[in-house]
Enzyme design. Structure first.
Site, PDB file in Angstrom:
ATOM      1  N   LYS A 215      -3.428  13.485  -1.275  1.00  0.00           N
ATOM      2  CA  LYS A 215      -3.990  13.881  -2.570  1.00  0.00           C
ATOM      3  C   LYS A 215      -5.508  13.985  -2.538  1.00  0.00           C
ATOM      4  O   LYS A 215      -6.175  13.446  -1.662  1.00  0.00           O
ATOM      5  CB  LYS A 215      -3.513  12.927  -3.662  1.00  0.00           C
ATOM      6  CG  LYS A 215      -2.039  13.188  -3.986  1.00  0.00           C
ATOM      7  CD  LYS A 215      -1.677  13.014  -5.410  1.00  0.00           C
ATOM      8  CE  LYS A 215      -0.265  13.561  -5.648  1.00  0.00           C
ATOM      9  NZ  LYS A 215       0.491  12.713  -6.577  1.00  0.00           N
ATOM     10  N   ARG A 254       5.877   8.090  -1.922  1.00  0.00           N
ATOM     11  CA  ARG A 254       6.294   9.492  -1.777  1.00  0.00           C
ATOM     12  C   ARG A 254       5.313  10.154  -0.819  1.00  0.00           C
ATOM     13  O   ARG A 254       4.112  10.169  -1.071  1.00  0.00           O
ATOM     14  CB  ARG A 254       6.258  10.162  -3.159  1.00  0.00           C
ATOM     15  CG  ARG A 254       6.680  11.618  -3.163  1.00  0.00           C
ATOM     16  CD  ARG A 254       6.627  12.186  -4.576  1.00  0.00           C
ATOM     17  NE  ARG A 254       7.011  13.577  -4.616  1.00  0.00           N
ATOM     18  CZ  ARG A 254       6.182  14.584  -4.360  1.00  0.00           C
ATOM     19  NH1 ARG A 254       4.925  14.361  -4.074  1.00  0.00           N
ATOM     20  NH2 ARG A 254       6.620  15.839  -4.399  1.00  0.00           N
TER      21      ARG A 254
END
Ligand code: PMM
Length: 277
Positions: A215, A254
């Protein structure tokens, strides 16, 4: 149904069947490539495979429900047939319903039931796992909603409201997983604060899932000013975070790279289990 529970943090491997996701945009868009990638992630030790057909990236256009189904159903069916616990990353009840028919055991809804009013009732009826992610709005409007007085408390309170909505809709308590939704209406500083104070979310009593893999807050941390590091060069940072999250009692991470995360979890576990004899 009961969610997978283990004595360690679980690893959810990501299979994005989209041309435009945040971090592996287009790599596994083709059905065969997505299935092959999913099988590879299972071989690397993934406990859950998350299959998605809609990108949540800012500015991405929503596919139709028919297109989303066309992307995810064959992949879910094949991976479930191969024995994987599959989650479907969707905000649409119609997609969730067909995905569960095809073999998905968990619905991963980044909007926590706020996009589709049918979602929570359907999940209750299907009696499957449900990931309620913290969410404040769609795509282009996300960054405008990244305004908090106290991000930790507000995310906690808003997630608790979603858990209550899940229970009111009839979802079994043991089927609800929560996720703070790193990067969703949150800037880097918000993400770091949430991660530092994860105990506040863990205290809510639901399993906690964290999606930090590749991210932007990691890209900003490791890149140069104005030049964030490319997503595929963030896997070491993701694994470092996974090791730290494991020791905090996170239920699952995740992630795009399963093996590295499994290794990080094994290292953290060995360290915490080591005792003087
Ligand atoms: N992040 C993305 C997509 N789906 N689902 C959950 N539960 N948590 C997340 O953090 C999350 C998600 C966006 O990331 P990607 O485009 O790299 O998959």
């Amino acid at each position: 149904m009961s969610l997978p529970h283990y004595d360690r943090t679980l690893v959810m491997g990501i299979v994005n069947c989209t041309p435009d996701s945040f971090s592996d945009g287009g790599d596994f868009f083709d059905t065969e490539a997505a299935i092959t990638h999913g099988i590879e992630l299972i071989a690397q030790g993934a406990d859950i495979i998350d299959v998605g057909g809609e990108s949540t990236r800012p500015g991405a256009r929503r596919p139709s429900a028919a297109r989303e189904l066309q992307r995810v159903l064959p992949v879910i069916a094949e991976l479930a047939k191969a024995g994987a616990v599959v989650s479907v990353d969707t905000m649409r009840a119609s997609v969730a319903e067909k995905a569960v028919e095809a073999g998905a055991a968990i619905v991963n809804d980044v909007s926590g039931g706020l996009t589709d009013t049918r979602m929570l009732g359907l999940v209750a009826e299907l009696n499957v796992g449900y990931i309620a992610q913290h969410w404040r709005g769609v795509r282009g409007r996300m960054s405008a909603k990244a305004q908090y007085q106290d991000v930790v408390q507000e995310v906690r309170d808003e997630l608790l409201a979603r858990v209550e909505a899940c229970l009111a809709a009839g979802i079994q308590e043991e089927n609800v997983i929560i996720d703070p939704g790193l990067g969703f209406a949150k800037n880097s500083q918000h993400n770091w604060l949430i991660l530092k104070h994860l105990d506040v979310l863990i205290e809510l009593g639901c399993p906690v899932l964290i999606g930090a893999s590749r991210k932007r807050f990691l890209a900003e941390l490791l890149g140069d000013p104005g030049a964030p590091r490319p997503p595929k060069e963030l896997d070491g940072a993701t694994a470092a975070l996974t090791a730290l999250l494991t020791s905090q009692g996170v239920w699952a991470v995740r992630t795009h790279t399963v093996r590295d995360q499994r290794d990080a979890i094994a290292v953290a576990q060995a360290l915490s289990n080591a005792d003087r004899v």
